[in-house]
Design an enzyme around this catalytic site. Structure first.
Site, PDB file in Angstrom:
ATOM      1  CD  GLN A 126      -2.585   1.113   2.719  1.00 37.32           C
ATOM      2  OE1 GLN A 126      -2.162   0.482   3.697  1.00 37.32           O
ATOM      3  NE2 GLN A 126      -3.750   1.741   2.750  1.00 37.32           N
ATOM      4  CE1 TYR A 128      -3.996   4.101  -0.565  1.00 36.21           C
ATOM      5  CE2 TYR A 128      -5.121   4.919   1.381  1.00 36.21           C
ATOM      6  CZ  TYR A 128      -5.177   4.341   0.134  1.00 36.21           C
ATOM      7  OH  TYR A 128      -6.385   4.012  -0.402  1.00 36.21           O
ATOM      8  CD  GLU A 244      -5.760   0.535   6.435  1.00 35.06           C
ATOM      9  OE1 GLU A 244      -6.018   1.454   5.636  1.00 35.06           O
ATOM     10  OE2 GLU A 244      -4.651   0.372   6.959  1.00 35.06           O
ATOM     11  CG  ASN A 381      -6.218   4.673  18.081  1.00 34.02           C
ATOM     12  OD1 ASN A 381      -6.171   4.232  16.926  1.00 34.02           O
ATOM     13  ND2 ASN A 381      -6.318   3.888  19.132  1.00 34.02           N
ATOM     14  CD  GLU A 382      -3.639   9.941  19.140  1.00 31.13           C
ATOM     15  OE1 GLU A 382      -3.154   9.285  18.199  1.00 31.13           O
ATOM     16  OE2 GLU A 382      -3.758   9.468  20.290  1.00 31.13           O
TER      17      GLU A 382
END
Lengths: 395, 361
Positions: A126, A128, A244, A381-382
């Site tokens: 991937q 990205y 995802e 997670n932020e």
């Protein structure tokens, strides 16, 4: 409220268990139990079994070789696989780019790529993140300039898991610098053998090589490798990200991990000779996590019954990865000093020698260490909290 | 499998929620709390008309004959609107005691009155969980001696149901000779708890009582308190989000600051999965008896912890206003506080859960 499995679902569960019993070798599941990473050839072998049975693309529609299963069947299948310690297949083709190709790709692209993803003969990675574009993914700078029937790609990707083993990379590239960031991104499929691509390893905290930097210098990519329209790549990228995140919650894997920690806690001795389960502080921590996981599991069932009723994929990602990290921490506590030896060959499964300490100690620390990545990858997670604040709470 | 609420359950929950939203706004809650009125007439009459007090009472006795999941989703609404009315003792624990342990005559006498809302029942089982202050009740030749603490729905009770140390259950009249009764003023002024002191008090035993029935009352009560916290917590999140969208500092609403956004997102991520947990616990009471006690412990301990986190965080988002009496956010904060302690705090229920799983002696 009805929590009884329907008869046909019970029958399906039995069928899955039978398949696992007949095909998942002890050698393979032991490796996963110990926590060692299975080699690619071993994984491919497992993928072949599943492919032959037609059970490889759980979420794909039947016309592209998917199972056509109901949501409940998918749930059962994933749970049984995790509880049996079946190897997790690489998600890059099956869960990420595959659905993008059959949803947004053209007929030639489907023909070229889908069968290799299903059989496991083509490995994907991937493209990205970039050094300057992590959480702010849309700011990415790897540039693709159209020259005749090709794009010429220059730039760099980072944190590219298993790029060193991949045959293809799906990439977000900038094709327009003059518009709003999101409106100038294109989604390209690039053959890793193309001249001008260089892969450099990044060794991670567990001492192993999963991650890479990928450099592109005047890499020529045919325009026919573009997914959908030029400058519409962000739409396809977001479609992929939602898939995802949901997978990252890893509820069945965490359930398996709880079972294992309970076994360890009965086995391991405290300094005074008692078992770790007798320590109320340890029990407290374990039970808090177990209940949190139950909440997630029931929430998954709730989403199965009514997709619109459930919380966002961001909530599942946050809570799921918090549970994973807490469990990894408890496992380290449970194996105590046997978490200390660093035994690379044992981890990779390339040694026949017995490890120092018990089998179950080998990968515990490294799983804990690399587990720190869970709250970062797939959108930190932020960032997920930002998404909840905006999309769920309207802040 | 269909993990979710039925259409009927959604309608029931919405109906009770809407009624409380209209009939029990904060001013009414404040009025009741300030006058120590735990059964405010107008509100209670409306609750009676909805049939809520008889939710668990069998239809043969004039109730709705519904299940514990139904009761839990109603209790969630009670918590959401910090409703100053009896429920856990009168409408949940008492009907269990009478239905499972009462004689035919006792059922005939009390269940229809509970269902219609004519009878409030105070329930004293605290000492079956843990003993403080030398409390505990002993039955001797049909007479009770001792002390019961934290009797739930104590105020204006028409009768008390009290568990003695041998897990027998007794009906006690509030005016029985030798009984003295005291309010226990707690932080939560929306629900009533009290103390009963027995000095050779005449009581009427429920003939079928045993340890399992008392345990079932406690399990159900715990699930209701967890549901109460779920509802109160959800409201605290919503209030925080509204406040963050209105309050301005540095020329912009504070909800535009990431520090505040994340507090709100964290509350959401923590509370939302709890909903499924409470639903399953309620469902287990009726349909998965082997799981019921453990799930009651799990729901109670987890909602206690998550509830406390949400209560603190929402108060934080409200800044200085959060800890004023004027804003009234404290009613929810304290409701969650009392939910945590009644029928066993999280430490206690975790220990019980460990025992149920064979982990602790």
């Amino acid at each position: 409220m009805d929590i009884e499995l329907a008869k046909e679902d019970e029958a399906f569960r039995a069928e899955v268990r039978k398949f696992i019993a007949e095909n998942l070798t002890r050698e393979l599941s032991d490796k996963i139990t110990v926590g060692a990473s299975a080699e690619r050839s071993v994984l491919r072998g497992w993928q072949k079994f599943l492919h032959k049975r037609g059970w490889i693309a759980v979420n794909w529609p039947t016309e592209y070789g998917g199972t056509g299963w109901t949501a409940m069947q998918k749930f059962i299948f994933n749970e049984e696989m995790a509880l049996a310690n079946a190897p997790r297949l690489s998600p890059f083709g099956l869960s990420m780019v595959g659905p993008v190709i059959y949803t947004f790709g053209n007929e030639d692209q489907k023909k070229q790529h889908l069968s290799g993803i299903l059989s496991g003969d083509t490995a994907w990675c991937q493209g990205y993140s970039e050094p300057g574009s992590g959480s702010d993914l849309a700011s990415l700078k790897t540039k693709a300039v159209r020259v005749g029937d090709d794009y010429i790609v220059n730039g760099q990707k980072i944190w590219t898991s298993y790029a060193h083993e991949a045959d293809w990379i799906f990439c977000l590239v900038r094709t327009d610098e003059t518009v709003k960031q999101q409106a100038g991104i294109t989604f390209l499929l690039i053959d890793m053998k193309t001249p001008g691509i260089e892969v450099k390893p990044i060794i991670s905290i567990d001492g192993l090589h999963h991650l890479n930097e990928v450099f592109f210098t005047d890499v020529k990519v045919p325009v026919t490798n573009r997914i959908g329209e030029e400058n519409k790549g962000w739409t396809y990228a977001k479609f992929l990200l939602v898939n995802e995140r949901t997978g990252i919650a890893g509820v069945p894997e965490s359930k398996r991990s709880i079972v294992r920690i309970k076994e360890l806690a009965r086995k391991e001795r405290l300094g005074d000779g008692g078992a770790l389960v007798d320590d109320p502080a340890f029990r407290h921590k374990l039970s808090e996590i177990e209940i949190k996981l139950m909440g997630l599991e029931f929430t998954n069932l709730r989403i199965l019954a009514d997709a619109a009723a459930g919380p966002s994929s961001s909530t599942l990602k946050i809570v799921g990865t918090e549970v994973q990290q807490s469990l990894a921490e408890l496992a380290v506590e449970a194996v105590a000093f046997y978490a200390q030896p660093f035994q690379k060959e044992q981890l990779l499964g390339t040694s026949n020698e017995s490890p120092v300490g018990p089998d179950y100690g080998v990968a515990t620390a490294s799983a804990y260490n690399f587990g720190r990545a869970a709250s970062i990858y797939g959108g930190s997670n932020e960032i997920q909290r930002n998404v909840i604040a905006k999309a769920v709470l309207g802040l | 499998m269909e993990f979710g609420l039925s259409e009927d359950q959604r309608l029931l929950q919405d109906g009770v929620g809407r009624f409380l939203e209209e009939q029990s706004p904060l001013e009414k809650v404040r009025e009741a709390a300030d006058s120590n009125d735990f059964v405010p007439r107008g509100l209670w009459d409306g609750i009676r008309e909805l049939g809520v007090p008889g939710i668990l009472v069998p239809e043969d006795f004039g109730g709705m004959g519904l299940g514990f999941l139904d009761a839990a989703i109603i209790n969630e609404m009670m918590g959401r609107h910090v409703a100053p009315v009896p429920f856990v003792g009168t409408s949940v624990m008492a009907p269990i005691a009478l239905t499972l342990a009462g004689s035919e005559a006792q059922k005939q006498n009390w269940l229809p009155q509970i269902a219609s809302g004519d009878a409030i029942v105070g329930v004293g089982v605290t000492e079956r969980i843990g003993v403080r202050e030398n409390a505990g009740v002993i039955a001797n030749n049909g007479k009770l001696t001792g002390k019961a603490l934290f009797v739930i729905d104590w105020s204006k009770a028409d009768v008390y149901i009290v568990a003695d140390r041998d897990n027998c259950l007794h009906l006690v009249a509030p005016d029985a000779a030798g009984l003295s009764s005291h309010v226990l003023n707690t932080i939560d002024k929306t629900r009533s708890v009290g103390e009963l002191v027995f000095d050779n008090v005449e009581a009427e035993p429920l003939p079928g009582a045993n340890v399992n029935i008392v345990a079932r009352m406690i399990d159900a009560g715990r699930i209701m308190l967890a549901a109460d916290t779920l509802g109160a917590g959800q409201m605290m999140i919503e209030k925080a989000v509204i406040y963050a969208g209105e309050r301005k500092q540095f020329g912009r609403v504070i909800g535009s600051f990431q520090a505040v956004k994340h507090l709100c997102a964290e509350m959401t991520a923590a509370l939302e999965p709890c909903r499924s947990l409470v639903w399953y616990a309620g469902h287990a009471m009726d349909e998965v008896p082997d799981d019921a006690s453990l799930m009651a412990c799990h729901a109670k301990s987890h909602l206690s912890e998550v509830g406390r986190f949400v209560a603190r965080t929402s108060t934080e988002v409200h800044g200085g206003m959060g800890f004023t009496d004027l804003l009234g956010l404290h009613y929810w904060f304290k409701r969650i506080g009392l939910d945590r302690q009644l029928l066993g705090g999280p430490e206690q229920v975790r220990l019980e859960a460990a025992r149920l799983q064979g982990w602790a002696a």
